[in-house]
Design a protein around this motif. Sequence first.
Motif, short mmCIF file in Angstrom:
data_model
loop_
_atom_site.label_atom_id
_atom_site.label_comp_id
_atom_site.label_asym_id
_atom_site.label_seq_id
_atom_site.Cartn_x
_atom_site.Cartn_y
_atom_site.Cartn_z
N TYR A 66 6.65 -9.30 5.32
CA TYR A 66 6.36 -7.97 6.04
C TYR A 66 4.98 -7.65 5.45
O TYR A 66 4.68 -6.51 5.42
CB TYR A 66 7.27 -6.90 5.38
N ARG A 67 4.07 -8.47 5.12
CA ARG A 67 2.73 -8.56 4.64
C ARG A 67 2.05 -7.44 5.52
O ARG A 67 1.83 -7.61 6.83
CB ARG A 67 2.20 -9.83 4.68
N PRO A 68 1.44 -6.59 5.00
CA PRO A 68 1.11 -6.35 3.48
C PRO A 68 2.01 -5.46 2.86
O PRO A 68 1.68 -4.98 1.65
CB PRO A 68 -0.36 -5.68 3.48
N PHE A 69 3.11 -5.22 3.34
CA PHE A 69 4.19 -4.59 2.73
C PHE A 69 5.22 -5.31 2.03
O PHE A 69 5.15 -6.52 2.21
CB PHE A 69 4.66 -3.64 4.03
N CYS A 70 6.03 -4.57 1.25
CA CYS A 70 6.93 -5.26 0.48
C CYS A 70 8.28 -5.34 1.18
O CYS A 70 8.93 -6.06 0.98
CB CYS A 70 7.25 -4.47 -0.80
N PRO A 106 0.59 -1.13 0.02
CA PRO A 106 -0.09 0.16 0.10
C PRO A 106 0.78 1.17 -0.10
O PRO A 106 0.43 2.40 -0.29
CB PRO A 106 -0.88 -0.12 1.32
N ILE A 107 2.15 1.05 0.22
CA ILE A 107 2.98 2.52 0.23
C ILE A 107 3.65 2.69 -1.08
O ILE A 107 3.48 3.63 -1.53
CB ILE A 107 4.12 2.34 1.42
N CYS A 108 4.10 1.44 -1.77
CA CYS A 108 5.07 1.99 -2.97
C CYS A 108 4.28 1.28 -4.16
O CYS A 108 4.87 1.42 -5.24
CB CYS A 108 6.37 1.51 -2.74
N GLY A 109 3.56 0.03 -4.03
CA GLY A 109 2.94 -0.49 -5.02
C GLY A 109 3.56 -1.80 -5.56
O GLY A 109 3.25 -2.46 -6.53
N LYS A 110 4.84 -2.06 -4.99
CA LYS A 110 5.76 -3.19 -5.60
C LYS A 110 4.86 -4.58 -4.77
O LYS A 110 4.02 -4.39 -3.76
CB LYS A 110 6.93 -3.32 -4.78
N PRO A 111 4.99 -5.75 -5.18
CA PRO A 111 4.62 -6.86 -4.75
C PRO A 111 4.73 -6.88 -3.26
O PRO A 111 5.95 -6.90 -2.79
CB PRO A 111 5.27 -7.84 -5.56
N ALA A 112 3.53 -7.54 -2.52
CA ALA A 112 3.83 -7.69 -1.03
C ALA A 112 4.92 -8.80 -1.00
O ALA A 112 4.86 -9.85 -1.53
CB ALA A 112 2.80 -7.69 -0.28
N SER A 113 5.75 -8.87 0.33
CA SER A 113 6.53 -9.67 0.86
C SER A 113 5.72 -10.46 1.99
O SER A 113 5.03 -10.10 2.88
CB SER A 113 7.96 -9.21 1.39
#
Length: 49
Positions: free
Chosen positions: A14-18, A4-11
Motif C-alpha cells: 500500500y506504499r506510501p501507506f501502511c 503519512p496518515i498514521c505514522g506507522k511503517p509503510a507497507s
Amino acid sequence: MKCPICGKPASERYRPFCSRRCADVDLARWLRGDYRIPGEPAPDNDRDA
C-alpha cells in the motif's frame, strides 16, 4: 518510510501507506477537497453572457 496518515511503517503493498484503511482515508480527503492549492477564484462566466 512512515505512513503519512498514521505514522506507522509503510507497507510495500500500500506504499506510501501502511494499510488499505489509510489509503482510503487519503482518497476520501482528496474527494472531499481537503487537499487544495490556494489561488484566485475561477471567473464566473455566467455574468459575461
